[in-house]
Enzyme design. Structure first.
Site, PDB file in Angstrom:
ATOM      1  N   GLY A 105       0.829  -1.211   0.000  1.00 50.42           N
ATOM      2  CA  GLY A 105       0.000   0.000   0.000  1.00 50.42           C
ATOM      3  C   GLY A 105       0.856   1.250   0.000  1.00 50.42           C
ATOM      4  O   GLY A 105       0.466   2.295   0.525  1.00 50.42           O
ATOM      5  N   TYR A 138     -15.185  -5.169   7.413  1.00 49.84           N
ATOM      6  CA  TYR A 138     -13.839  -4.598   7.495  1.00 49.84           C
ATOM      7  C   TYR A 138     -13.275  -4.757   8.911  1.00 49.84           C
ATOM      8  O   TYR A 138     -12.114  -5.150   9.089  1.00 49.84           O
ATOM      9  CB  TYR A 138     -13.897  -3.116   7.114  1.00 49.84           C
ATOM     10  CG  TYR A 138     -12.580  -2.386   7.201  1.00 49.84           C
ATOM     11  CD1 TYR A 138     -11.642  -2.479   6.167  1.00 49.84           C
ATOM     12  CD2 TYR A 138     -12.269  -1.587   8.300  1.00 49.84           C
ATOM     13  CE1 TYR A 138     -10.433  -1.800   6.236  1.00 49.84           C
ATOM     14  CE2 TYR A 138     -11.064  -0.899   8.381  1.00 49.84           C
ATOM     15  CZ  TYR A 138     -10.148  -1.008   7.342  1.00 49.84           C
ATOM     16  OH  TYR A 138      -8.956  -0.340   7.409  1.00 49.84           O
TER      17      TYR A 138
END
Length: 324
Positions: A17, A146
């Site tokens: 990321g 999540y």
């Protein structure tokens, strides 16, 4: 649980990321402040590998052979994106996290620092929340997919550390904002969404419409401050148990107050309207930074107004290329 992270090899840090909000902040801090000078750095983006696929994940780890990993990659989104796609957030993040940690283990990584979120904490809880309370009850219904996927990273860290003897740990930041954020109004987080909305309202001469009542409360951390603290965790934090990285409880503010700071930073003179037909999400998730202050009593956070002005100025200057 403490964990060793010694390795005779030259230090090589792989950041998953690496092109996102926090990854770009780490790059900036490394460039401008010279932190962790003795390491080689590799910043991965989604173009380098699909981390939902084990074969691609292991291939990129074998290619770079890191000794340390900062794991930031995730499928993320704002409140309304989470509300509609909990299954996708669960499955995709479970795949990413399992593949990254397993690939790290296979190539002999000695320390992995993963990034969690305060949304993983129980919805029904006492405040302030701290690191011992992660698994004390179900998370808020709005983003349970999540939240549970991120909780499992804590479970995986303890299991990997116990079984391998290496240091797998995690940081838990509060709401992060800064340059290079995702400023998409529909599925971004609250502050970048507000910044983009103010830009549009100012350009079109229309009122600023803030979703929700504005009463929900949050602690916000500037991405550059978070980057500095993650680099400290990478170098000096020796626990498997996670650590909350946040401003103090006294710095928590309402969405209405945050919106006022955005309005001021962007010199917006129009009307501000709150659309109460939209959900506020979890009312608050006040986090304690007592553990951080035990280790880093000297750390100075960037004042919110200053950080917001820098973020708004960056967005305005980079509007054409910013994620939105």
């Amino acid at each position: 649980m403490s964990c060793p992270d010694k390795d005779p090899r030259p230090m090589k840090v792989l950041v998953t990321g690496g092109s996102g909000l926090v990854g770009r902040a780490i790059q900036q801090v490394l460039s401008e402040e010279g932190a962790v000078k003795d390491a080689e750095w590799v910043f991965l983006s989604s173009k380098d590998a699909d981390l939902q696929k084990m074969e691609e994940t292991l291939s990129v780890f074998l290619k770079h052979a890191p000794t340390h990993v900062i794991h930031l990659a995730a499928m993320v989104g704002g409140l309304f994106n989470n509300l509609e796609n909990n299954l996708d957030f669960w499955r995709n993040n479970i795949y990413i996290n399992d593949n990254v940690l397993q690939a790290a283990y296979k190539v002999g990584v000695v320390k992995v620092v993963s990034c969690l979120s305060t949304c993983i904490f129980p919805d029904k809880t006492t405040y302030p929340i701290d690191e011992t309370m992660i698994h004390n009850g179900p998370p808020h219904d709005s983003n349970f997919g999540y939240a549970y996927a991120k909780r499992m990273l804590d479970v995986q860290n303890r299991a990997y550390s116990q079984q391998t003897g290496h240091c797998y740990t995690a940081v838990i930041p509060t709401n992060v904002f800064g340059p290079h954020d995702n400023f998409n109004i529909a599925d971004g987080h609250v502050l970048p969404g507000l910044i983009h909305k103010v830009h549009c309202a100012k350009k079109e001469g229309k009122p600023l419409v803030v979703w929700g009542s504005g009463s929900a409360r949050r602690q916000f951390i500037y991405s550059l401050d978070l980057a500095r603290l993650i680099l400290w965790v990478l170098k000096d934090y020796k626990e498997t148990d996670p650590i909350i990285l946040s401003v103090g409880e006294e710095d928590e503010m309402s969405i209405k107050e945050a919106a006022e700071v955005v309005v001021e930073a962007m010199d917006f003179k129009g009307e501000v309207v709150f659309d109460t037909s939209k959900s506020d999400g979890q009312f608050k998730k006040t986090a304690s930074n007592t553990k951080l202050r035990h280790y880093r009593p000297d750390f100075i956070f960037t004042p919110f107004k200053q950080a917001m002005k820098e973020t708004c100025d960056w967005f305005t200057a980079n509007y054409d290329t910013a994620r939105k």
